[in-house]
Design an enzyme around this catalytic site. Sequence first.
Site, PDB file in Angstrom:
ATOM      1  N   ASP A   1      36.016 -14.136   8.395  1.00  0.00           N
ATOM      2  CA  ASP A   1      35.944 -15.187   7.557  1.00  0.00           C
ATOM      3  C   ASP A   1      34.535 -16.007   7.442  1.00  0.00           C
ATOM      4  O   ASP A   1      34.450 -17.081   7.265  1.00  0.00           O
ATOM      5  CB  ASP A   1      36.934 -16.404   7.913  1.00  0.00           C
ATOM      6  CG  ASP A   1      37.340 -17.347   6.822  1.00  0.00           C
ATOM      7  OD1 ASP A   1      37.045 -17.068   5.759  1.00  0.00           O
ATOM      8  OD2 ASP A   1      37.663 -18.685   7.179  1.00  0.00           O
ATOM      9  N   LEU A   2      33.577 -14.908   7.075  1.00  0.00           N
ATOM     10  CA  LEU A   2      32.276 -15.456   7.401  1.00  0.00           C
ATOM     11  C   LEU A   2      31.768 -16.118   5.971  1.00  0.00           C
ATOM     12  O   LEU A   2      31.909 -15.613   5.044  1.00  0.00           O
ATOM     13  CB  LEU A   2      31.274 -14.312   7.588  1.00  0.00           C
ATOM     14  CG  LEU A   2      29.720 -14.689   8.146  1.00  0.00           C
ATOM     15  CD1 LEU A   2      29.764 -15.476   9.562  1.00  0.00           C
ATOM     16  CD2 LEU A   2      28.951 -13.710   8.086  1.00  0.00           C
TER      17      LEU A   2
END
Length: 214
Positions: free
Chosen positions: A45-46
């Site tokens: 979930d960067l």
Amino acid sequence: MEYFPLGDLQPYLSSPLPEKDVQQIAYQLLEGLSFMHDNGFVHRDLKPNLQNILVQSKKPDWWVKIGDFGISKRAEEGLTAFRTFGGTPGFIAPEILAQHGIFDDSDFKTKGEYTVAVDIWSLGEISFRALTGEQPFLIGSLIKYVRGASPFPIEMLQTYNVSEEGCNFLISLMAPMPGDRLAATNALSHIWVKSQNLSSTMVSAEIQRYVPGH
């Protein structure tokens, strides 16, 4: 936990950043991803907001850190693929979108699996937006790109005078097929970020804070 009074990266992306700033930021994120990936972890979930990329110091000497490991996952021993859907729209790699039916699994031949390469795609998205203030793909154009019906939107980068090395770097991060993307460790050696061996002094000082006897 550390306190980051400068918040996360998103407010600093309201307008395109100078290329050298994005080089610094990309290099540091790759250092973090390289460490994670070498130890079998994928972030998944960067993104620049919601405390995922935190700012320790801003220009002229950026220092950012990866945070929010809420949906990070480690591959089980002997496996290199992940299957659970995760991520934020706009930063999700196309092979994960295949799990939502946006692509056919046969486009990737992944059988619902994905690898740490999803983080590399997200880094490409973040870097592209930092350089241009725009997202590289909408769903329709992304589908065409993945299926080879349209090229990478290099002209958007050229509009902001991004160097040839910078354009090539982003293309290598956002290759449609996961196996064609640069691994984090290899990306650190790319000419576009290699020169950013960001104040190894700062990094060493940070490490020493946690080493007994320092």
